[in-house]
Design a protein around this motif. Structure first.
Motif, PDB file in Angstrom:
ATOM      1  N   TYR A  87      53.762  47.889  82.894  1.00 55.05           N
ATOM      2  CA  TYR A  87      54.817  48.676  82.343  1.00 55.05           C
ATOM      3  C   TYR A  87      54.489  50.181  82.010  1.00 55.05           C
ATOM      4  O   TYR A  87      55.722  50.716  81.494  1.00 55.05           O
ATOM      5  CB  TYR A  87      55.557  47.964  81.098  1.00 55.05           C
ATOM      6  N   GLY A  88      53.498  50.451  82.363  1.00 53.36           N
ATOM      7  CA  GLY A  88      53.066  51.926  81.882  1.00 53.36           C
ATOM      8  C   GLY A  88      51.952  51.852  81.329  1.00 53.36           C
ATOM      9  O   GLY A  88      51.112  50.793  81.082  1.00 53.36           O
ATOM     10  N   GLU A  89      51.230  53.125  80.955  1.00 52.36           N
ATOM     11  CA  GLU A  89      49.950  53.323  80.312  1.00 52.36           C
ATOM     12  C   GLU A  89      49.823  52.892  78.986  1.00 52.36           C
ATOM     13  O   GLU A  89      51.025  52.574  78.216  1.00 52.36           O
ATOM     14  CB  GLU A  89      49.673  54.828  80.145  1.00 52.36           C
ATOM     15  N   VAL A  90      49.099  52.034  78.685  1.00 56.55           N
ATOM     16  CA  VAL A  90      48.775  51.367  77.414  1.00 56.55           C
ATOM     17  C   VAL A  90      48.070  52.281  76.815  1.00 56.55           C
ATOM     18  O   VAL A  90      46.844  52.511  76.843  1.00 56.55           O
ATOM     19  CB  VAL A  90      48.035  49.984  77.524  1.00 56.55           C
ATOM     20  N   ALA A  91      48.342  52.426  75.070  1.00 62.86           N
ATOM     21  CA  ALA A  91      47.682  53.225  74.328  1.00 62.86           C
ATOM     22  C   ALA A  91      46.346  52.574  73.916  1.00 62.86           C
ATOM     23  O   ALA A  91      46.309  51.262  73.936  1.00 62.86           O
ATOM     24  CB  ALA A  91      48.697  53.652  73.067  1.00 62.86           C
ATOM     25  N   PRO A  92      45.155  53.105  73.890  1.00 65.55           N
ATOM     26  CA  PRO A  92      43.838  52.443  73.428  1.00 65.55           C
ATOM     27  C   PRO A  92      43.958  51.511  72.090  1.00 65.55           C
ATOM     28  O   PRO A  92      43.168  50.370  72.218  1.00 65.55           O
ATOM     29  CB  PRO A  92      43.034  53.668  73.304  1.00 65.55           C
ATOM     30  N   GLN A  93      44.572  52.017  71.022  1.00 66.11           N
ATOM     31  CA  GLN A  93      44.424  51.046  70.080  1.00 66.11           C
ATOM     32  C   GLN A  93      45.715  50.000  70.111  1.00 66.11           C
ATOM     33  O   GLN A  93      45.575  49.353  69.072  1.00 66.11           O
ATOM     34  CB  GLN A  93      45.063  52.064  68.861  1.00 66.11           C
ATOM     35  N   LEU A  94      46.492  49.757  71.104  1.00 64.42           N
ATOM     36  CA  LEU A  94      47.575  48.858  71.336  1.00 64.42           C
ATOM     37  C   LEU A  94      46.845  47.580  71.220  1.00 64.42           C
ATOM     38  O   LEU A  94      47.085  46.458  70.593  1.00 64.42           O
ATOM     39  CB  LEU A  94      48.275  48.773  72.345  1.00 64.42           C
ATOM     40  N   LYS A  95      45.502  47.308  71.863  1.00 67.10           N
ATOM     41  CA  LYS A  95      45.099  46.111  72.086  1.00 67.10           C
ATOM     42  C   LYS A  95      44.441  45.450  70.668  1.00 67.10           C
ATOM     43  O   LYS A  95      44.796  44.376  70.147  1.00 67.10           O
ATOM     44  CB  LYS A  95      43.702  46.206  72.801  1.00 67.10           C
ATOM     45  N   GLN A  96      43.935  46.593  69.724  1.00 69.13           N
ATOM     46  CA  GLN A  96      43.656  46.166  68.540  1.00 69.13           C
ATOM     47  C   GLN A  96      44.823  45.811  67.584  1.00 69.13           C
ATOM     48  O   GLN A  96      44.923  44.832  66.626  1.00 69.13           O
ATOM     49  CB  GLN A  96      42.690  47.251  67.767  1.00 69.13           C
ATOM     50  N   MET A  97      45.901  46.360  67.837  1.00 66.97           N
ATOM     51  CA  MET A  97      47.132  46.042  66.843  1.00 66.97           C
ATOM     52  C   MET A  97      48.088  45.070  67.188  1.00 66.97           C
ATOM     53  O   MET A  97      48.554  44.366  66.448  1.00 66.97           O
ATOM     54  CB  MET A  97      47.862  47.488  66.999  1.00 66.97           C
ATOM     55  N   LEU A  98      47.960  44.820  68.651  1.00 63.60           N
ATOM     56  CA  LEU A  98      48.992  43.892  69.207  1.00 63.60           C
ATOM     57  C   LEU A  98      48.483  42.567  69.586  1.00 63.60           C
ATOM     58  O   LEU A  98      48.924  41.257  69.247  1.00 63.60           O
ATOM     59  CB  LEU A  98      49.719  44.455  70.421  1.00 63.60           C
ATOM     60  N   ASP A  99      47.059  42.410  70.246  1.00 64.30           N
ATOM     61  CA  ASP A  99      46.742  41.227  70.378  1.00 64.30           C
ATOM     62  C   ASP A  99      46.603  40.057  69.389  1.00 64.30           C
ATOM     63  O   ASP A  99      46.734  39.157  69.689  1.00 64.30           O
ATOM     64  CB  ASP A  99      45.608  41.557  71.524  1.00 64.30           C
ATOM     65  N   PRO A 100      46.023  40.721  68.429  1.00 60.51           N
ATOM     66  CA  PRO A 100      45.708  39.549  67.274  1.00 60.51           C
ATOM     67  C   PRO A 100      47.025  38.892  66.597  1.00 60.51           C
ATOM     68  O   PRO A 100      47.067  37.842  66.458  1.00 60.51           O
ATOM     69  CB  PRO A 100      45.216  40.218  66.229  1.00 60.51           C
ATOM     70  N   GLU A 101      48.130  39.672  66.797  1.00 53.77           N
ATOM     71  CA  GLU A 101      49.391  39.249  66.372  1.00 53.77           C
ATOM     72  C   GLU A 101      49.907  38.123  67.535  1.00 53.77           C
ATOM     73  O   GLU A 101      50.233  37.148  67.140  1.00 53.77           O
ATOM     74  CB  GLU A 101      50.398  40.205  66.108  1.00 53.77           C
ATOM     75  N   ILE A 102      49.668  38.476  68.753  1.00 55.05           N
ATOM     76  CA  ILE A 102      50.169  37.655  69.975  1.00 55.05           C
ATOM     77  C   ILE A 102      49.106  36.437  69.816  1.00 55.05           C
ATOM     78  O   ILE A 102      49.508  35.121  69.958  1.00 55.05           O
ATOM     79  CB  ILE A 102      49.896  38.377  71.523  1.00 55.05           C
ATOM     80  N   GLU A 103      47.799  36.476  69.466  1.00 59.67           N
ATOM     81  CA  GLU A 103      47.316  35.482  69.601  1.00 59.67           C
ATOM     82  C   GLU A 103      47.428  34.355  68.372  1.00 59.67           C
ATOM     83  O   GLU A 103      47.274  33.498  68.636  1.00 59.67           O
ATOM     84  CB  GLU A 103      45.568  35.886  69.337  1.00 59.67           C
ATOM     85  N   ALA A 104      47.787  35.197  67.148  1.00 58.93           N
ATOM     86  CA  ALA A 104      48.220  34.349  66.002  1.00 58.93           C
ATOM     87  C   ALA A 104      49.633  33.415  66.416  1.00 58.93           C
ATOM     88  O   ALA A 104      49.686  32.316  66.181  1.00 58.93           O
ATOM     89  CB  ALA A 104      48.557  35.093  64.817  1.00 58.93           C
ATOM     90  N   LEU A 105      50.539  34.109  67.173  1.00 61.55           N
ATOM     91  CA  LEU A 105      51.488  33.391  67.635  1.00 61.55           C
ATOM     92  C   LEU A 105      51.286  32.382  68.567  1.00 61.55           C
ATOM     93  O   LEU A 105      51.608  31.178  68.452  1.00 61.55           O
ATOM     94  CB  LEU A 105      52.524  34.249  68.299  1.00 61.55           C
ATOM     95  N   LEU A 106      50.176  32.546  69.416  1.00 58.81           N
ATOM     96  CA  LEU A 106      49.906  31.597  70.425  1.00 58.81           C
ATOM     97  C   LEU A 106      49.225  30.284  69.729  1.00 58.81           C
ATOM     98  O   LEU A 106      49.387  29.143  69.956  1.00 58.81           O
ATOM     99  CB  LEU A 106      48.825  32.072  71.416  1.00 58.81           C
ATOM    100  N   VAL A 107      48.305  30.492  68.811  1.00 57.92           N
ATOM    101  CA  VAL A 107      47.938  29.389  67.736  1.00 57.92           C
ATOM    102  C   VAL A 107      48.946  28.714  67.372  1.00 57.92           C
ATOM    103  O   VAL A 107      48.970  27.260  67.148  1.00 57.92           O
ATOM    104  CB  VAL A 107      47.035  30.082  66.922  1.00 57.92           C
ATOM    105  N   LEU A 108      49.950  29.351  66.640  1.00 59.82           N
ATOM    106  CA  LEU A 108      50.995  28.530  66.122  1.00 59.82           C
ATOM    107  C   LEU A 108      51.849  27.845  67.136  1.00 59.82           C
ATOM    108  O   LEU A 108      52.251  26.744  66.801  1.00 59.82           O
ATOM    109  CB  LEU A 108      51.939  29.470  65.213  1.00 59.82           C
ATOM    110  N   VAL A 109      52.054  28.143  68.301  1.00 61.54           N
ATOM    111  CA  VAL A 109      52.961  27.449  69.358  1.00 61.54           C
ATOM    112  C   VAL A 109      51.964  26.309  69.822  1.00 61.54           C
ATOM    113  O   VAL A 109      52.406  25.153  69.897  1.00 61.54           O
ATOM    114  CB  VAL A 109      52.980  28.394  70.675  1.00 61.54           C
ATOM    115  N   GLU A 110      50.505  26.528  69.808  1.00 60.93           N
ATOM    116  CA  GLU A 110      49.930  25.329  70.220  1.00 60.93           C
ATOM    117  C   GLU A 110      49.778  24.324  69.215  1.00 60.93           C
ATOM    118  O   GLU A 110      49.817  23.049  69.326  1.00 60.93           O
ATOM    119  CB  GLU A 110      48.314  25.760  70.509  1.00 60.93           C
TER     120      GLU A 110
END
Length: 141
Positions: A107-130
């Motif tokens: 969807y476009g260029e990804v800011a370098p800090q996005l992985k550290q800011m977004l992915d932990p939250e997505i991972e936490a949501l995935l754990v809760l879904v599991e």
């Protein structure tokens, strides 16, 4: 008029899905208490008159569904909540997985800090879904 087994099954499934959608329309979209979450809000742009006309049309649809059920000896579709929840949470596990920073490159260029800011939250949501999926999978326990 007689239907063969495949024709009957097709009608039962199609009409059952339609009836389920009608229930959702009545309960979710025509009620006074519209649903609202953290990331979704339903706002009605229907007038009271329009809601009443829709409800009247749904009543007519249900009467025709009843006539079809009786005429062709159709069985209502029965679904267990566990099965529906399994499908919902499985689907959104995949949707959330695709929200990781690495997947957003399409969807476009990804800011370098996005992985550290977004992915932990997505991972936490995935754990809760599991967690919910494990609860759904348990029977009598």
């Amino acid at each position: 008029m007689v239907l063969n087994e495949h024709q009957r099954r097709r009608l039962e499934i199609s009409l059952g899905l339609f009836d389920r959608a009608l229930l959702e329309v009545e309960r979710s979209y025509l009620s006074l208490d519209l649903v609202r979450g953290e990331m979704f809000e339903l706002m009605s742009d229907l007038t009271s008159e329009e809601k009443a006309r829709i409800r009247a049309a749904i009543e007519q649809i249900r009467e025709r569904l009843r006539l079809l059920r009786e005429r062709f000896q159709l069985e209502p579709q029965r679904r267990e909540v566990r099965s529906l929840l399994r499908g919902i949470f499985s689907h959104f596990w995949a949707v959330l997985s695709d929200c990781r920073a690495s997947k957003l490159r399409g969807y476009g260029e990804v800011a370098p800090q996005l992985k550290q800011m977004l992915d932990p939250e997505i991972e936490a949501l995935l754990v809760l879904v599991e967690r919910v999926e494990r609860i759904i999978e348990r029977r009598n326990g």
